[in-house]
Design an enzyme around this catalytic site. Sequence first.
Site, mmCIF file in Angstrom:
data_model
loop_
_atom_site.group_PDB
_atom_site.id
_atom_site.type_symbol
_atom_site.label_atom_id
_atom_site.label_comp_id
_atom_site.label_asym_id
_atom_site.label_seq_id
_atom_site.Cartn_x
_atom_site.Cartn_y
_atom_site.Cartn_z
ATOM 1 N N GLU A 487 0.804 -1.212 0.000
ATOM 2 C CA GLU A 487 0.000 0.000 0.000
ATOM 3 C C GLU A 487 0.837 1.262 0.000
ATOM 4 O O GLU A 487 0.294 2.369 0.058
ATOM 5 C CB GLU A 487 -0.946 -0.019 1.199
ATOM 6 N N LYS A 600 5.751 -1.769 1.913
ATOM 7 C CA LYS A 600 5.101 -1.967 3.210
ATOM 8 C C LYS A 600 5.056 -3.440 3.591
ATOM 9 O O LYS A 600 5.293 -3.800 4.742
ATOM 10 C CB LYS A 600 3.686 -1.394 3.166
ATOM 11 N N GLN A 601 4.738 -4.285 2.633
ATOM 12 C CA GLN A 601 4.608 -5.723 2.902
ATOM 13 C C GLN A 601 4.845 -6.484 1.605
ATOM 14 O O GLN A 601 4.912 -5.907 0.533
ATOM 15 C CB GLN A 601 3.229 -6.049 3.448
#
Length: 789
Positions: A487, A600-601
């Site tokens: 994101e 972010k991930q």
Amino acid sequence: MRQLTSGDEWTIVQEGFDPEANRVYESLFSLGNGNFGGRGTHEEYYSGDSLPGNYLAGIYYPDPTRVGWWKNGYPEYFAKVLNAADWTPIDVVVDGERLDLASAVIDSYERRLHMRTAELERTFRATLTNGSRVQVSARRFLSMSRPDLGVIRYRIVVEAGSSIELSIGIDGDVTNEDSNYDAGFWDPVETAMWDRRGHVVLRTKKTGFVAGTAIDAVVTLNGEPITSPSTDIVDERSVATQVGIAVRPGDTIEIVKLGANVSSRTVDDVDIVGRCHQVLDDAVATGFDGLLAEHRAAWEHKWDISDVVIGGDLAAQQGLRFSMFQLQCTFTGVDPDLNIGPKGFTGEKYGGVTYWDTEAFCLRFYLAAAEASVSKNLLRYRYRQLGRAIENAAKLGFSGGAALYPMVTINGEECHNEWEITFEEIHRNGAIAFAVYDYLRSTGDRGYLLEGGLEVLVAIARFWAQRASFSELKQQYVILGVTGPNEYENNVDNNWYTNLMAQWTLRYANEAIDLARETDGAETDRLLSSIDFDESTERDQWKQIAEGLHFPEDADRGIFLQQGNYLDKELRTVDDLDPAERPIVHHWSWDRILRSCFIKQADVLQGLWVFEDRFDLDTLRVNFDFYEPRTVHESSLSPSVHAVLAVRLGRLAKAHEMLLRSARLDLDDVNADTRDGCHVTSMAGTWIAAVQGFGGHRVVDERLHVSPVLAPGWSTLAFQVHFRGTWLAIRADAGQVVVEHRDGPEVELLVHGSEVRVGPAVPVAVASQPTVHDRGTREREHLQRQSGI
């Protein structure tokens, strides 16, 4: 915050009172039984910083959306599971002064969460400003065998003092701290109190849910019932019974308080009060000890089929058990109208609603660690909301029965209002489609395709067919204007993971039609006719788009590109960041984050994890080496994915680091946000890191595989597996892997690539493989035999 300590891997212990971190501890000591749950707040009055919370599963309010600039398609509300009437208060006044740990001198304090039996225990010794002194011990549990019941046993030992006044009640004057407009969400319906028995009934505004909370209290002095009259306090939202007791030093007062929580989700409005008191009557007849015994037995069964044992690593073991504990508290699988909120019953953040976390992470835990009906109800939840998903897609301009499942929901309607998430993070559709496949391959229940699974797959495939567009420049299909799992990039084109999930769904939807016909051709034709399926056109269209979909990559580096323009960014690594700027989401502007390369991930790596059996080790290695150093892991979902991939690459120290980050995220308050509630859905990732990472558990070609390896310092790894009606126990040490049949039919599985058959007779032992690369060629061949994506 003081470090949580425990020499017992089944127990979380807070030693000493820490008012600055009180909300963190309230989150960590939360309890639940799938039907309701609450934060680990004090029973007695506390004037310090606290977030009381008692949450009833599925009871919500549509809090009006608060945005600065309205855009067409925005949802009108954010659904929130509501803070309901609090059944726990026991107010204590000693010699005229209220017991309040915010003002008293605390001589000793300890709070324990007994995870094996789901009991919250608290003991303290306090001296009030008037010189009175008491010792208090409290034990609380939410019955796993009686889902409407909560139980408290509260003991006061008087060390100095001559009178105790108790006020035992229900506080229905409650709010949600995260209300967008500071609105109250409940209207009063009925209150009553008599003979230390009472109830409060409230109704939600707009949604019209009715919730009843009732209590029964038995008070004893030195083991003898107190029969002196009580004073009943009743107002329109709260009730209490007050009793005064003359005491001497050494006296012990005990209160056994029973709380019933019943809602109109399961009982007709007019029957709620009666049901509340029936729950209390039955509990009184059983008694505290009997209630505790049956509750413990229910939890013992849960642990018996789900526990994971890590030998030689208390930090990981404790964190892993805490993760599984909170998952079991949150969702029991008996009700297809319920799902799993990211905070469970531990706090208000994210509203208690459902995200894609359920299908992408939580389902894997329940497939292996619970009866198949539990996972099936998670799928039914989405099937029952298919009509709303089609409506959600229609609001955005899609037609013909295309479905876009919401990013955030409780009733199937989208209620998330950040544009870059609500309308662009559409990869969630792929996770929901993959969940159908994941369930089928794990359970063998192809019949579910005709019970709802095929309709969901077709509707999602229809969405992808419309969402993809043909690029004349590329002469390929593209998917524009999306946000991937990362994101920290918004409104990008051709996110590799999103395109991968779209392509897979289009192909699997076609395959599922054939599978359904093999199961029941006539019923399949009837079902497809009912949804106006144009077989001659739609199936060819899906195939054409899937085969022609664009996937950005960099041939020189040998990597899949997170999105087409990712390499235009300044390619720094996390090591280049000033630690004082971490986490970057708290220190950088959103503009700076979006322009950076930081992730972010897991994004590309998320796809390599989901389809790990279809990519060879070299492909995985080069992508892992490129993306992991640029990942800041500021999503709680991120570490577990990296742990699984690191194990497969043989990087066991890195995998262990990621497992610990996931397992200890809340216990050590790693992100300084546990005060808002625990990260319950990402706790499924902790289990994934342990069992599917280090345990090597996966299903490939309709067959179960396990390939356990031990992290540095581990002596053993043991876990349970449920596969197609068979329960297995796997235990690995440095020398061998032992597979024990526990229940169900015989099953064939692969252990480190070696085929073994396990039945009720003698456990099967296979020599351990010390590293990933020594697991054997047969397993690698099996993992790479799949057709290309």
